[in-house]
Design an enzyme around this catalytic site. Structure first.
Site, short mmCIF file in Angstrom:
data_model
loop_
_atom_site.label_atom_id
_atom_site.label_comp_id
_atom_site.label_asym_id
_atom_site.label_seq_id
_atom_site.Cartn_x
_atom_site.Cartn_y
_atom_site.Cartn_z
N LYS A 76 4.39 -14.88 5.82
CA LYS A 76 3.41 -13.81 5.57
C LYS A 76 2.27 -14.34 4.72
CE LYS A 76 3.29 -9.01 3.84
NZ LYS A 76 4.09 -7.93 3.23
N SER A 110 4.03 -3.50 5.66
CA SER A 110 2.87 -4.36 5.72
C SER A 110 3.15 -5.72 6.35
CB SER A 110 2.30 -4.56 4.32
OG SER A 110 3.23 -5.26 3.51
N SER A 131 8.21 -2.75 3.39
CA SER A 131 7.38 -3.62 4.23
C SER A 131 8.11 -4.70 5.02
CB SER A 131 6.30 -4.29 3.40
OG SER A 131 5.25 -3.39 3.22
N1 GLN Z 1 4.05 0.97 3.23
C1 GLN Z 1 4.23 0.96 1.81
C2 GLN Z 1 2.88 0.91 1.15
O1 GLN Z 1 1.94 1.13 1.80
C3 GLN Z 1 5.07 -0.22 1.42
C4 GLN Z 1 4.31 -1.47 1.41
C5 GLN Z 1 5.13 -2.66 1.03
O2 GLN Z 1 6.36 -2.61 0.99
N2 GLN Z 1 4.43 -3.71 0.68
O3 GLN Z 1 2.75 0.65 0.00
#
Ligand code: GLN
Length: 487
Positions: A77, A152, A176
């Site tokens: 990532k 994400s 995420s």
């Molecule tokens: N979707 C969640 C957010 O928008 C989690 C994101 C993540 O785990 N980095 O913060």
């Protein structure tokens, strides 16, 4: 079927017996990326030249034992630092950032001589649930290109689902890893807070962030976790514990395993088709001798609100460093203050700005007690809910997300709807626990994920449960873009 569809174990054996060379495997991965990535867009950077160079060197096998990931292609990532290779966090503000060092998780994979084929797309600074917040372009779901891959870590999930690589790394602050794993039909594991070093992971919300693996099956997931877990003096939150052999736990049967089903995770808002798949999966675990009981986690309803105070608060502080002075992009202006303002106005996208504002507000004097401090107290209550259940149970099971992957563009106008995608994953981060998402069937032609949550540092137990399910269900779901047969 492409060679890349084989498990890491099987590829390892073939490398060891010289049936395939690491350079052939890397070529296969790069070719698959070339064929599919104009549509899927999992990658922000493909490191083709370095990968081929490195893999050719690996073709000459060393004497002695080969580590499991030797010569296996993988993707990282783009919020994990990779020495000499662009690390953008999918943000304009880091569009040209080339780190002088690598994240510990990456270094640990390199110690086994994996071959990095590139850096994967994500929501900017890991803020989002659909990859539509990438400043460069959105990733699409390999199962259906009109749908999002989740976020994400959407690029890392899509790369594994599309058959571009056998494994990848992502990060999980509120879901995420698990939510995109669920949307793309792959396995994704968020380790216990402190198990995997975050040194070199670009910080979003430091009390929640964890790095973890994506792979196509549970055994491979365990192998990658084994490689990256462990104490690191460079991360002050790293736990100094003996790391168990995760593969040893996989084949233990689950007879007598005590499984809790929290009723709050099966309530309103859960898509009925998703619920049915998850209930089928739980029945299958039961048929193997596990004992399932309904429980309550009463503070669940506050988790999303709690997360959206704490995570933005930490983000507002973490992202203060992007001021155009030391890192990344700078917009020149007449004076220093104006330079700060213009750099940040231009460098950050809308969601990142929204969270910096929310977080700054929650931390500001006069509001701190009402918002930040209160959210911290609620966090403790959420953690205590889990502690209570784990006095009697070994694992908690639930859907990973309330729906299957939604259509691109469908939720971009409404941040609240987007935030609710993580309703079942966020509490796990707030409590610092490990969670895994394992594919458990299709609904509406799209993958559904079963989430298995464990006690702190009980990764072996959630892997064992996920493996027992996977082996019995034997679904083997692959999207057609990966050459698979759709169920
Ligand atoms: N979707 C969640 C957010 O928008 C989690 C994101 C993540 O785990 N980095 O913060």
């Amino acid at each position: 079927m492409s060679i890349l569809d084989e498990s890491i174990q099987s590829l390892h054996k073939k490398i060891k017996s010289k049936e395939i060379r690491p350079s052939e495997l890397t070529q296969a991965a790069l070719q698959k990326i070339e064929q599919t990535d104009s549509q899927v867009k999992s990658f922000l950077t493909v490191t083709a030249e370095q990968a081929i160079d490195q893999a050719q060197k690996l073709d000459r096998l060393p004497d002695g034992n080969l580590p499991l990931l030797y010569g296996i292609p993988g993707a990282i990532k783009d919020n994990m630092c990779t020495e000499g290779i662009k690390t953008t966090c999918a943000s304009q503000i880091l569009a040209n950032y080339i780190p002088p060092y690598s994240a510990t998780a990456v270094t640990k994979l390199q110690e086994q001589n994996f071959v990095m084929v590139g850096k994967t797309n994500m929501d900017e600074f890991a803020m989002g649930s659909s990859n539509e917040n990438s400043a460069f372009y959105p990733t699409r779901n390999p199962w259906n290109l009109e749908r999002v891959p989740g976020g994400s870590s959407g690029g890392s999930a899509a790369a594994v689902a599309a058959g571009q690589v056998p494994f990848s790394l992502g990060s999980d602050t509120g879901g995420s890893i698990r939510q995109p794993a669920s949307y793309c039909g792959v396995v994704g594991l968020k380790p216990t807070y402190g198990l995997v070093s975050r040194f070199g992971l670009v910080a979003y919300a430091s009390s929640l962030d964890q790095i973890g693996p994506f792979a196509r099956n549970v055994e491979d997931t365990a192998a990658v976790l084994q490689a990256i877990a462990g104490y690191d003096e460079l991360d002050s939150t790293s736990a100094n514990l003996e790391i168990p052999d995760y593969s040893a736990a996989l084949n233990r049967d689950i007879k007598g395993l005590r499984i809790a089903m929290p009723k709050e995770y099966f309530a309103e808002g859960l898509d009925p088709a998703v619920r049915d798949r998850v209930l089928d999966a739980i029945r299958l675990l039961e048929s193997q001798g596990a004992v399932v009981e309904e429980v309550t986690l009463p503070h669940t309803k506050y988790a999303v609100a709690c997360y959206y105070l704490l995570a933005p608060a930490e983000a507002s502080s973490n992202l203060a460093r992007y001021d155009g002075v030391r890192y990344g992009v700078r917009v020149e202006a007449d004076d220093l203050i104006d330079m700060y303002k213009q750099t940040r106005a231009k460098g950050f996208g809308a969601e990142v700005k929204r969270r910096i504002m929310l977080g700054t507000y929650a931390l500001s004097s006069g509001y701190y007690d009402a918002y930040y401090l209160r959210a911290q107290k609620v966090r403790t209550l959420i953690k205590q809910d889990f502690d209570r259940v784990f006095e009697k149970f070994d694992v908690i099971v639930s859907p990973t997300a309330p729906t299957v992957a939604f259509k691109a563009g469908e939720q971009t106008e409404d941040p609240m709807t987007m935030y609710l995608n993580d309703i079942y994953t966020i509490p796990v981060n707030l409590a610092g626990l490990p969670g895994i998402s394992v594919p458990c069937g299709l609904a509406d032609g799209m993958p559904v994920g079963l989430q298995i949550i464990g006690k702190a540092f009980a990764e072996s137990t959630i892997l064992q449960t996920a493996h027992a399910y996977e082996q019995t269900a034997n679904l083997n779901l692959r999207p057609s873009v990966a050459g698979g047969v759709q169920a």
